[in-house]
Write a protein that holds these residues in place. Structure first.
Motif, mmCIF file in Angstrom:
data_model
loop_
_atom_site.group_PDB
_atom_site.id
_atom_site.type_symbol
_atom_site.label_atom_id
_atom_site.label_comp_id
_atom_site.label_asym_id
_atom_site.label_seq_id
_atom_site.Cartn_x
_atom_site.Cartn_y
_atom_site.Cartn_z
ATOM 1 N N LYS A 126 0.862 -1.182 0.000
ATOM 2 C CA LYS A 126 0.000 0.000 0.000
ATOM 3 C C LYS A 126 0.899 1.232 0.000
ATOM 4 O O LYS A 126 1.766 1.385 0.847
ATOM 5 N N ASP A 129 -2.986 5.954 -1.270
ATOM 6 C CA ASP A 129 -4.319 5.400 -1.552
ATOM 7 C C ASP A 129 -4.257 4.261 -2.553
ATOM 8 O O ASP A 129 -5.271 3.656 -2.858
ATOM 9 N N LYS A 130 -3.085 3.986 -3.077
ATOM 10 C CA LYS A 130 -2.952 2.989 -4.148
ATOM 11 C C LYS A 130 -2.146 1.788 -3.665
ATOM 12 O O LYS A 130 -1.481 1.833 -2.636
ATOM 13 N N TYR A 131 -2.235 0.741 -4.456
ATOM 14 C CA TYR A 131 -1.464 -0.472 -4.188
ATOM 15 C C TYR A 131 -0.557 -0.725 -5.375
ATOM 16 O O TYR A 131 -0.957 -0.551 -6.529
ATOM 17 N N LEU A 146 -1.070 -5.849 1.108
ATOM 18 C CA LEU A 146 -2.375 -6.420 0.824
ATOM 19 C C LEU A 146 -2.182 -7.904 0.506
ATOM 20 O O LEU A 146 -1.394 -8.259 -0.366
#
Length: 190
Positions: A126, A129-131, A146
């Motif tokens: 992570k 806000d993005k992966y 994640l």
């Protein structure tokens, strides 16, 4: 399918032959052929002890002394005292122990290889806000990873959010999945 034949280790042959000699001795005893037992046991102790003594001497030359040396002395003593049955039993115990040891080492090596093959090289980290998928080597303590359903956990860590069942059988041997909640510890490779 093509399978590769495996060579049977020497201690296995010694243990199997020793068992065969002991069974043959029992048959001779119960069928009334008792005079044939002593020569059979004498020749068998002599022949079956040779590979074991070879290993003992090789270990002694390498300055490695162990229980095998004590067993070798006991076999030699039984042979000198013409008490061949204890010699055969000691040979069986020694070769059987070596057989079990080689089996355990092979099994452990196989399981470790499987565990290493199973370990992931990539993880989803992570970043804001993005992966983003990154190499496991790029992960540092404090990163959030994640872990998707059915995916192998890439690094040791603590569950930050979510609840899941984790298959820990590759590490613990327990076949029942373990429930993991926030705060639970998770291991890489599970």
């Amino acid at each position: 399918m093509i399978a590769r034949a495996k060579k049977i280790p020497l201690p296995v042959w010694v243990a199997l032959l020793d068992c065969a000699v002991l069974v043959a001795g029992g048959v001779l005893y119960f069928t009334g052929h008792r005079p044939a037992i002593a020569p059979l046991f004498k020749i068998s102790v002599f022949i079956l002890a040779l590979p074991l003594w070879y290993e003992i001497i090789r270990d002694m030359l390498r300055r490695r002394f162990g229980v095998d040396l004590i067993a070798g002395v006991a076999i030699l003593t039984a042979f000198i005292l013409r008490d061949y049955l204890p010699g055969l039993v000691i040979i069986l115990m020694l070769s059987g122990g070596q057989t079990l040891e080689s089996y355990a080492v092979g099994r452990a090596r196989s399981e470790l290889s499987r565990l290493l093959q199973r370990s992931p090289t990539r993880a989803t980290r992570k970043e804001g806000d993005k992966y983003r998928e990154v190499s496991v080597d790029e992960i540092v303590p404090g990163d959030f990873i994640l872990v998707k359903s059915g995916e192998v956990i890439a690094v040791d860590g603590e569950v930050a959010e979510g609840v899941s069942l984790v298959d820990e059988s590759s590490i613990t041997g327990e076949s029942v999945p373990v429930e993991k909640n926030p705060g639970s510890f998770v291991s890489s490779g599970t």
